[in-house]
Write a protein that holds these residues in place. Structure first.
Motif, PDB file in Angstrom:
ATOM      1  N   LEU A  49     -12.084  -7.579 -10.356  1.00  0.00           N
ATOM      2  CA  LEU A  49     -10.808  -6.909 -10.593  1.00  0.00           C
ATOM      3  C   LEU A  49      -9.825  -7.829 -11.316  1.00  0.00           C
ATOM      4  N   ASN A  50      -9.820  -9.093 -10.956  1.00  0.00           N
ATOM      5  CA  ASN A  50      -8.961 -10.054 -11.654  1.00  0.00           C
ATOM      6  C   ASN A  50      -9.356 -10.174 -13.128  1.00  0.00           C
ATOM      7  N   SER A  51     -10.665 -10.153 -13.388  1.00  0.00           N
ATOM      8  CA  SER A  51     -11.148 -10.204 -14.764  1.00  0.00           C
ATOM      9  C   SER A  51     -10.735  -8.952 -15.533  1.00  0.00           C
ATOM     10  N   LEU A  52     -10.792  -7.807 -14.857  1.00  0.00           N
ATOM     11  CA  LEU A  52     -10.369  -6.554 -15.492  1.00  0.00           C
ATOM     12  C   LEU A  52      -8.883  -6.600 -15.826  1.00  0.00           C
ATOM     13  N   GLU A  53      -8.114  -7.149 -14.924  1.00  0.00           N
ATOM     14  CA  GLU A  53      -6.675  -7.277 -15.133  1.00  0.00           C
ATOM     15  C   GLU A  53      -6.374  -8.202 -16.310  1.00  0.00           C
ATOM     16  N   ALA A  54      -7.080  -9.310 -16.400  1.00  0.00           N
ATOM     17  CA  ALA A  54      -6.875 -10.237 -17.508  1.00  0.00           C
ATOM     18  C   ALA A  54      -7.250  -9.592 -18.835  1.00  0.00           C
ATOM     19  N   GLN A  55      -8.323  -8.797 -18.815  1.00  0.00           N
ATOM     20  CA  GLN A  55      -8.741  -8.108 -20.033  1.00  0.00           C
ATOM     21  C   GLN A  55      -7.691  -7.095 -20.476  1.00  0.00           C
ATOM     22  N   LYS A  59      -4.518  -7.310 -20.032  1.00  0.00           N
ATOM     23  CA  LYS A  59      -3.380  -8.036 -20.598  1.00  0.00           C
ATOM     24  C   LYS A  59      -3.676  -8.524 -22.013  1.00  0.00           C
ATOM     25  N   ILE A  60      -4.935  -8.775 -22.304  1.00  0.00           N
ATOM     26  CA  ILE A  60      -5.306  -9.234 -23.645  1.00  0.00           C
ATOM     27  C   ILE A  60      -5.428  -8.063 -24.610  1.00  0.00           C
ATOM     28  N   ARG A  61      -6.096  -7.009 -24.201  1.00  0.00           N
ATOM     29  CA  ARG A  61      -6.404  -5.900 -25.101  1.00  0.00           C
ATOM     30  C   ARG A  61      -5.432  -4.728 -24.980  1.00  0.00           C
ATOM     31  N   GLY A  62      -4.626  -4.713 -23.942  1.00  0.00           N
ATOM     32  CA  GLY A  62      -3.693  -3.616 -23.737  1.00  0.00           C
ATOM     33  C   GLY A  62      -4.176  -2.572 -22.761  1.00  0.00           C
ATOM     34  N   SER A  63      -5.485  -2.533 -22.466  1.00  0.00           N
ATOM     35  CA  SER A  63      -6.029  -1.573 -21.505  1.00  0.00           C
ATOM     36  C   SER A  63      -7.414  -2.023 -21.070  1.00  0.00           C
ATOM     37  N   ALA A  64      -7.827  -1.576 -19.880  1.00  0.00           N
ATOM     38  CA  ALA A  64      -9.163  -1.879 -19.369  1.00  0.00           C
ATOM     39  C   ALA A  64      -9.526  -0.846 -18.317  1.00  0.00           C
ATOM     40  N   LEU A  65     -10.808  -0.490 -18.278  1.00  0.00           N
ATOM     41  CA  LEU A  65     -11.319   0.527 -17.349  1.00  0.00           C
ATOM     42  C   LEU A  65     -12.441  -0.066 -16.527  1.00  0.00           C
ATOM     43  N   ARG A  84       2.895  -7.472 -11.140  1.00  0.00           N
ATOM     44  CA  ARG A  84       2.187  -8.418 -12.000  1.00  0.00           C
ATOM     45  C   ARG A  84       2.192  -7.972 -13.460  1.00  0.00           C
ATOM     46  N   GLY A  85       3.018  -6.971 -13.775  1.00  0.00           N
ATOM     47  CA  GLY A  85       3.219  -6.602 -15.166  1.00  0.00           C
ATOM     48  C   GLY A  85       2.207  -5.650 -15.742  1.00  0.00           C
ATOM     49  N   LEU A  86       1.537  -4.849 -14.898  1.00  0.00           N
ATOM     50  CA  LEU A  86       0.564  -3.887 -15.381  1.00  0.00           C
ATOM     51  C   LEU A  86       0.902  -2.485 -14.882  1.00  0.00           C
TER      52      LEU A  86
END
Length: 398
Positions: A345-351, A353-359, A382-384
């Motif tokens: 989930l942390n990796s998904l969150e980081a993605q 923030k980089i790409r603008g969206s993640a599923l 956390r800004g999401l």
């Protein structure tokens, strides 16, 4: 005949009783004159008087008015079904796996048996049996089916594009308004087969989390109605041929790689006719089916014609089609431990923030639902922005 019967009745009616019917008291009087009989009657009278005397004086309430009432004992209240929170607190009912990761990490690794989760920004949340995620008030979606978006199929109600252009992929999706922050979405699947875990996912997860149901589940429509009443958009899982089939068998309505369009359409009629109110479908297994041009072509054409979206677990990324499409960026619970799930989930969150969206997508393991419930609680800080999975779909060619 009637005259003869009336004459006989009239004659009998006025006749006096015969002498044999008269009762004579002489034998009774003679018996009472005998000494033994007199003594017996006197004793009986004495016993009756004594019994009456004891009855009256022995009960202070004797002689007072009384009444009898028939009382019916009401059955005791039945124990209520466990709530979603009960399912995950203190190992209720012993139905759930140990949430302690190997090596003492995860929920069981914190001091004193407390759960400890480290978030990407360095913050952490901890809690044992007393930890509670904020309650999510219901935000109901429209009750299904919606007029104009369904028709009767051979095995049940099927989705359809309305004459005015409305489509199930939009009408049954949860409304979403972006706020400019990076978006992250999550699908939790495998629901409907276990009542406790299904209720837990519906109640514990925020309404923005999309829920996916198994088409073979009993009371499928009831579960979908409950999920939508809480605010979750829902999907159906399509069993697809995997490697190792038929030893690895997803069920009798599995979409086969060598199936012709008629076979694919007939199975989809049954699968999609099991319930209504879903905006899209997702795959269950299906790596072999995904490689079939014929099977996938028939499958995606069917969905496009009915206005249904297709969101896969990440293994169908090269297959455009359906009315709208999306592919997951990550399966969050390939390893079923709290530490592994929170890391995904942390990796998904980081993605995001980089790409603008993640599923992300996962199964309704208790560890998945519990970890996701805690992780989503602080996303805004956390800004999401937590988004429904439908917000991640795109129309083909757009």
């Amino acid at each position: 005949m009637f005259a003869k019967r009336q004459s006989a009745l009239a004659a009998a009616a006025g006749a006096p009783p015969s002498a044999r019917a008269r009762l004579s008291m002489k034998p009774v009087a003679a018996a009472l004159k005998k000494p033994p009989v007199v003594a017996g009657l006197a004793g009986l009278l004495l016993l009756s008087t004594s019994a009456l005397f004891l009855t009256v004086l022995g009960d202070p309430r004797a002689g007072t008015p009384s009444a009898r009432v028939a009382l019916k004992r009401e059955a005791g209240p039945q124990a209520p079904a466990p709530t979603g929170y009960d399912a995950f607190s203190a190992g209720a009912m012993g139905l759930y796996q140990d949430l302690t990761a190997a090596g003492g990490e995860g929920f069981g690794g914190a001091a004193g048996g407390e759960a400890l989760i480290t978030l990407p920004d360095g913050a952490s949340v901890a809690g044992g049996a007393g930890y509670t995620v904020p309650t999510h008030p219901p935000s109901p979606l429209p009750k299904a089916p919606i007029a104009g978006l369904f028709q009767q199929g051979p095995s049940g109600t099927l989705p359809m594009i309305a004459p005015d252009g409305r489509v199930p992929a939009q009408a049954y999706a949860r409304p979403f308004r972006p706020n400019g922050k990076p978006r992250v979405a999550l699908i939790v699947g495998g629901l409907g087969l276990n009542a406790v875990t299904t209720r837990a996912a519906i109640e514990r997860l925020p309404p923005e989390v999309t829920l996916s149901f198994v088409p073979y589940a009993e009371n499928l429509q009831g579960w979908i109605d409950q999920a939508r009443a809480q605010g979750h958009e829902v999907m159906l899982e399509m069993p697809m041929e995997p490697s190792g089939y038929p030893n690895n068998d997803p069920g009798p309505y599995t979409l086969l790689a060598n199936g012709n369009p008629d076979d694919i359409n007939a199975k989809l009629d049954w699968l999609l006719g099991r319930a209504t109110g879903y905006f899209g479908v997702t795959n269950y297994l299906g790596d072999r089916f995904a490689a079939s041009d014929q099977g996938m072509g028939a499958f995606l054409t069917y969905l496009r014609q009915r206005g249904v979206a297709f969101l896969d677990d990440g293994s169908f990324q090269r297959r455009p089609g359906a009315w709208a499409r999306a592919s997951a960026d990550k399966v969050i619970d390939q390893t079923q431990s709290p530490a592994a799930v929170i890391a995904a989930l942390n990796s998904l969150e980081a993605q995001a923030k980089i790409r603008g969206s993640a599923l992300g997508t996962g199964f309704s393991y208790p560890v998945t639902v519990e970890t996701a419930a805690r992780w989503t609680a602080g996303l805004e800080q956390r800004g999401l922005q937590l988004a429904p999975a439908s917000a991640m779909t795109m129309r083909p060619g757009r």
